[in-house]
Structures are given as C-alpha cells and as structure tokens.
Design an enzyme around this catalytic site. Structure first.
Site, mmCIF file in Angstrom:
data_model
loop_
_atom_site.group_PDB
_atom_site.id
_atom_site.type_symbol
_atom_site.label_atom_id
_atom_site.label_comp_id
_atom_site.label_asym_id
_atom_site.label_seq_id
_atom_site.Cartn_x
_atom_site.Cartn_y
_atom_site.Cartn_z
ATOM 1 C CB CYS A 416 -1.129 -0.122 1.034
ATOM 2 S SG CYS A 416 -0.449 -1.001 2.796
ATOM 3 N NE ARG A 445 2.949 -8.728 5.675
ATOM 4 C CZ ARG A 445 1.540 -8.923 5.634
ATOM 5 N NH1 ARG A 445 0.841 -9.708 6.269
ATOM 6 N NH2 ARG A 445 0.949 -7.920 4.783
ATOM 7 C CD GLN A 463 -1.175 -9.637 0.498
ATOM 8 O OE1 GLN A 463 -1.294 -10.326 1.102
ATOM 9 N NE2 GLN A 463 -1.198 -8.231 0.735
ATOM 10 C CG ASP A 465 -1.644 -5.740 -1.708
ATOM 11 O OD1 ASP A 465 -2.922 -5.753 -1.347
ATOM 12 O OD2 ASP A 465 -0.880 -5.542 -1.363
ATOM 13 C CG HIS A 467 -3.639 -0.824 -2.183
ATOM 14 N ND1 HIS A 467 -2.732 -1.458 -2.652
ATOM 15 C CD2 HIS A 467 -4.008 -0.939 -0.972
ATOM 16 C CE1 HIS A 467 -2.308 -2.089 -1.580
ATOM 17 N NE2 HIS A 467 -2.844 -1.698 -0.479
ATOM 18 C CE LYS A 546 -11.336 -5.664 10.316
ATOM 19 N NZ LYS A 546 -10.061 -6.383 11.060
ATOM 20 C CG HIS A 593 -5.978 -1.230 2.364
ATOM 21 N ND1 HIS A 593 -4.740 -1.123 2.070
ATOM 22 C CD2 HIS A 593 -6.297 -0.241 2.767
ATOM 23 C CE1 HIS A 593 -4.325 0.032 2.615
ATOM 24 N NE2 HIS A 593 -5.132 0.701 3.149
#
Length: 718
Positions: A416, A445, A463, A465, A467, A546, A593
C-alpha cells in the site's frame, strides 16, 4: 486432549534447540506421532509441582479478591436501585433495577432454556457478563454458543479453566490465555522453568479441567486499582509487566473461578459447568510477548464445547484433516519443499509452480475484465517511506531491515505505501477515478521461527494485492464490485463464506462524519449485494471500517483470506489529492485495500487440503497421462502426448515396461485427471481409451473430441 489431540500436540514442543530438528518438526505430518517424538522430544525432567509457590500465592490472591469483592458489593448495595428499562432486539421492554438486575435475570424471565444456554450478553454495544448488574436503561442482546460472541467468550473462559489446571498441576507462572485468532479454541502461555510439556502431560491437565467444570465454579469479576493489581500479582513478573504497561486511565479487572484469580478484561460465561467437553490439543514453545530475546514459555492449546458430542465431532474432523495436511500432500505430489537454509520461504517445484501460476492467471484474467491495472513496484524502500505510512512505528519488528550506505531500508511487508507513491507521482484528475492498481509483488514479513507453519505462515509470499483510489461517492459501487469478485472466485473454488461489517472502534482516526458516511456506504453495498451479513460492532481498523470475509472449506474449517478495508489515513499521511470538477479544488481520495486470494501460498495450502489432493482439471498440474499397453503402441502414445501438449495441456506418457494395470493404478495415485490408454487398436483408429480419475468405467474418444472436452472443462472451471 484425547487421542487425536495427543497426535497434534507433538508438532513443535522443545524443537528450538537444534535448527534442523525444528525444520523437521515443522514439516512432518502431524499424525506421525511416534516419529515426531523421536525427532522433536527432548528429555525433560519429571514434572515437579512448585508447592511452595502455590501455597504462597493462591491463598493471598483469593484473600485479596474476596476482600475487594466484599467492599465493592457493599458499595453497590448502597447505591439507589432505581427502576430501569431493558430493551430487547425485538423491541420488547423488560423492567429491572439499576445495580441489581442482571442479563441472567432477564434470560430466566424469558425461558429456562435461554438461561441455560446464554453465555454472554451485550449491553449498549459492549460485551457484558451475564451476572453483572445493569447500570442504567439499556439495549440488551443475549448470545449462545452458536454466535461468534458466544463461542469466543466460551473459549476465553475455557482458557481460564486451562490456566487453573496447569497452575494447580505444575505451579507455573501464568502469562496470557486468549481464544485463538483463528476462531477455533484457545491457549494459555505459562512459564514452567525447565519443564517441557508434551502429550504425556495432557491427561492430568484434562482431569484437572474436568474437575473444575464439575465444581460449577462461578466467574466472578472485580475492578481494581493499579496498586491493588500489583499487590495481587506481585509474585508473577509477567502479570506485573502487563499491569505496568496498561494506560493510566485503563479500568483494570480481575476474574476468579475456583482457586484461579487472574488478571483479565473479560467478559466470561456464568460458570465453569457450561464447559461439558474439554481437552488439550498440542503443546509448543513460545516467547514472552513474541520476543525471541525474552523468556521461553510453554503454550498449551485446547478446545472445548458445551457438550461431548460436538467435541467428539471436532476430534473426528481433526483426524480427517490430518490425512490431508498440505505439507504431506505437497511432498507426495512433488509440489513444494522447504529448506533450513531459507526458513519460511518455500521452493515451488515445477508441478507446484503450475498451480501457483494458474491461480495468478485466474486473477489476472479477472483484472482485465474488471478494470484493474497491473503495476510492478520495488521490493525495498528507504525507511522514510515506512515512517510516513506509520509502519515504522507500528510494524518495524515484523520487517526485514537492511543497512545500505549508512541508510536504513526495509523489504516491503505490504504494497500500500508504494501504491500511494504511484498515485502521487503525477497530478491526478477526478476523471481517472476510480483508479484500481493491482500488484503481485513479493512481500517479506519477519515472522518468528516458532510461528512458521507450512505454507500458511511464511516469511516470503505473494498476494493478489490491489488498492482502489476513489471518491467518497464511489465507495459503494467499488465495494459492491469487490464483493462480486470475491463471490465469483469463491464459488469456483467451492467455498462458502460469511460476511461481517466491522464498524468504528473505540480508538479511531479521522472525523465522525466521514466514518458514518463510509459505514453507510458499506451497509448499502452489502444490502445491494444480496448475501446475508452480520454487523461486528467496534471491530473496524483504526483507519477505517472493513468487511471481514471468512471462508469454509470442505472440512468445515474457517479461514480469513479475502480482505476489503476502507482507509482514510494513508491518503492523508501521503497528502494525496486529485483535482475536482473545479480544477482549483483539490480533494482527498479514499483508499480501498482488497485481496481475493490473500497470500497465494496460503490459498495454495487451503485449496490443496480443500480438494484433498485431487485438483480439479483446470488447476491440475497433472491433467492427463498416456499409457501405452505395450512397446508396440509407444510411438502412437508419444504422438498423442505431443498433440495434447501442443493444445496447451499438461500431459505425460508412461513408457515404462510395467503392465497396463500397474500403469493405470500408478496414474490414479499420482492424481492424473485423465488416464489415456492406447493399444494397437487405438493406434489404428486414431482414438484413445479414456479413464477418468476415481471412476471405474472408460470410453473411447478421438483426439479432437478429447481436446474439445478438455476445453469445456477449462472454461467451466471443472
């Protein structure tokens, strides 16, 4: 906890002393209990109960608890017990008295059955003990085990029963005992000195827990000052540390059940007798506060239910799940492996890479159809970026850091902040919105070595991912589009799923009006989506509300994969803006997200177990194999293989000298979707004898018809 539980318990205990042993322990099938004991179990001293510690601390804590409880009860009795109104979800109103009537009183007034099953209540949106008196007029909800609130409370209370059992058995120093974040059971961390727990200890722990349940010990609550809490837990340095770290204005609560007096915010079930089925699952090592430089603890996992039948069903489910552990299936099918030289980062072999790529291709095709734009962003950033985003302050310990030319850099744990830089690299107009940026970039991570678990908990992953940068007026449509995307993908995978709207938490950033508009937009999107959903009060992220999506696989296990979160804070932190219709006016975008698969590695593991190793044709790394009956038909078999390969399918040929029955059997065990037998007759007619995996019958088809059939299966995601 029970035979099967003992099997699971051998996964990780006492394996940290030798890294190769840790690696073998993490990547061995859980059901191989004997082998795991031989590999992982280190000699440990016979458990010796610290009687002196127990004699010293238990009576002291109980005495202090009872003294403070008497004072507080006397104070409550002296307060005016004015009439109050308690409003139930159906709109009906019950009469009660302030500081006297409790949720349990209301439940008993409705029905004996409700009183016997209600585990926890919610008073004006706050979870509340069933026996705690009301303080004013309020709205009341009651929850049983069939609700998330009821289950979480039940398992949290069961953790206290477990804490009581291990404290009484071993005189250990209790640390923390929550319900697990995966929503299935609970654990308790404690310091045992040199003792290393293993499944042989579970019988005595289970027995002590059953004893506590039979005693029908009430869960009692008191509020204490910081000094009172420090005095009560002065003999436990772990609890003292927790107390000292609490905010100055934090209300500190202590709960008691039987001999256990524990620091806890609660709430809890009415008493221990509600727990009819209890058992330990596994033991592992853990670090205090997840810090490898701190004390080494022992973590005992457990599960519990309101009846023994459900406990038995759960154990049977665990046995079924053990058969299809993705680590074992991955080894058998030659899909992936892990190496101690790169812990938490998996090697995907050619067959595994086929599946990995298919999953990404599936998502990429949807990106094309749904208006997403793929981007590629750096893997490493100067820490100044993470300071701007807030991750340096809140996530630094989970990042891999690198010193380059006397400057600190970090491998990205998420995409992000980089996407914010992409949005900001040029002047943006409202005409570009919504802007949907998708990124399969590699993420890292720094997970603790003890937390690494197959493909489901890793250090290196990718992933799907993305946005979405949009205007506030576009939130509803964008959210509905993401929900439709999730539904499309999960129906293909054969998942069922649940939706929850998590609203503004107690501590949040931004103004109330923006939050209310965002929650209203999400509510409207969920209603228009048409699927059942629940509200999860106060569980939103601090930066925005969320929608939580939990999927259930074929083994009825729940997983959190997809993500859908609104974010008002990152656009603000990066000072993002776009020109509105009036070009002189700059407005702030909202950031969404979202992920559908989540971690590709984790989804790979979930699907492998969900399909029980039998991949559907469209995802399969072994779609077909040609088996010649004899050496004479091998040239034709090779022609068939080449024809199918050129059409774009994964196909092999078995040219060994094994008998055809053996070839077919081996192909079935290897999970080929189609087994194509060819002999001299098939060579003459230009056909193949088609056998489908797990089906006994077979039929003859031409190559053209076979390829047409393959194409239909691919298009139907079968």
């Amino acid at each position: 906890m029970l035979q099967c539980a003992k099997i699971l318990a051998t996964l990780t205990f006492n394996c940290r002393r030798v890294s190769s042993q840790l690696f073998r322990c993490q990547n061995t099938k859980p059901s191989s209990a004997t082998n795991l004991r031989r590999i992982c179990a280190m000699p440990s001293p016979n458990p010796v109960k610290d009687e002196e510690y127990l004699k010293k601390v238990i009576p002291k804590r109980i005495s202090l608890f009872q003294s403070l409880q008497s004072e507080q009860q006397a104070r409550l009795q002296s307060l005016p017990h004015d009439p109050i109104k308690i409003t139930l979800p159906d709109g009906s109103v019950k009469e009660g008295k302030r500081w006297e009537t409790s949720p349990m009183d209301i439940a008993q007034g409705i029905s004996k059955s409700l009183a016997a099953n209600a585990l926890i209540s919610m008073v004006n949106g706050v979870l509340w003990d069933m026996t705690r008196p009301f303080e004013a007029d309020c709205d009341l909800k009651l929850f049983t085990f069939d609700s998330d609130e009821g289950r979480d409370t039940f398992w949290h209370s069961s953790a206290h029963i477990l804490g009581q059992a291990i404290e009484q058995q071993y005189g250990c120093k209790l640390c923390i005992g929550p319900c697990t974040t995966r929503g299935e059971g609970f654990y308790y961390d404690a310091f045992y000195g040199d003792l290393g727990l293993n499944p042989d200890h579970f019988k005595s722990i289970d027995s002590e827990a059953d004893k506590a349940a039979k005693e029908k010990q009430p869960f009692e609550r008191i509020e204490v000052t910081r000094d009172q809490a420090l005095e009560m837990f002065s003999d436990n340095n772990f609890k003292v540390e927790i107390i000292n770290d609490l905010p100055a204005d934090k209300t500190i609560t202590v709960y008691r059940c039987g001999p256990l007096v524990d620091l806890c915010r609660g709430p809890h079930i009415p008493n221990t007798s509600f727990v009819k089925g209890f058992g330990c699952l596994k033991a592992s090592s853990a670090y205090w506060r997840g810090n490898k430089d701190r004390e080494s603890l022992q973590r005992v996992y457990g599960i519990s239910y309101p009846d023994k039948k459900r406990l038995k069903e759960y154990i049977e489910l665990l046995k079924e799940a053990e058969k299809y552990d993705h680590r074992e299936l991955g080894k058998k099918q030659e899909l992936f492996f892990n190496h101690p030289l790169s812990p938490g980062s998996w090697f995907f072999l050619p067959l595994g890479t086929r599946i990995y790529n298919k999953l990404m291709e599936f998502i990429k095709k949807q990106y094309w159809d749904r208006g997403y734009q793929e981007v590629i962003s750096p893997n490493m950033y100067n820490m100044k970026l993470w300071e701007t985003s807030g991750h340096a302050a809140n996530y630094k310990e989970n990042m891999f850091l690198i010193d380059i030319e006397k400057q600190e850099f970090g491998l990205k744990p998420m995409n992000c902040p980089g996407h914010c830089l992409m949005f900001d690299h040029k002047v943006r107009s409202y005409r570009e919105l919504p802007l949907r940026l998708a990124d399969f970039g590699v993420l890292h991570r720094n997970e603790a070595s003890g937390a690494l678990t197959g493909l489901t908990r890793v250090r290196r992953f990718q992933q799907d991912d993305a946005h979405i940068f949009c205007r506030e007026s576009q939130i509803k449509d964008e959210v509905r589009g993401v929900l439709e995307f999730i539904d499309y993908a999960y129906r293909i995978f054969g998942f069922t799923y649940e939706l929850k709207l998590s609203t503004r938490p107690e501590k949040y950033l931004g103004d109330l009006a923006t939050w209310e508009k965002a929650e209203a937009a999400l509510t409207e999107a969920l209603n228009e989506f048409g699927k059942p959903w629940q509200i999860n009060e106060g569980d939103g992220a601090f930066y925005g509300p969320k929608i939580d999506i939990s999927v259930s696989d074929a083994l009825k296990r729940k997983f959190q994969c997809a993500t859908l979160q609104l974010d008002f804070q990152l656009p603000d932190r990066f000072n993002l803006g776009y020109s509105a219709e009036d070009e002189a006016k700059i407005e702030r975008p909202v950031m969404i997200h979202r992920a559908i698969l989540g971690s590709v590695e984790r989804m790979f593991a979930i699907l492998l177990e969900h399909y029980k190793g039998k991949w559907p044709f469209w995802l399969s790394p072994r779609q077909a194999i040609v088996c010649p009956v004899s050496e004479k038909s091998q040239p034709y078999a090779l022609q068939v293989r080449d024809h199918i390969y050129r059409a774009g399918y994964y196909v092999d040929v078995d040219t060994t000298d094994r008998k055809i029955q053996k070839k077919v059997r081996e192909a079935q065990l290897a999970q080929y979707n189609f087994i194509l037998v060819v002999g001299e007759e098939e060579a003459k007619s230009g056909q193949v004898s088609v056998r489908v995996r797990d089906q006994g019958d077979h039929s003859n088809m031409s190559i053209e018809d076979l390829l047409k059939h393959f194409k239909e299966k691919i298009e139907a995601f079968q």
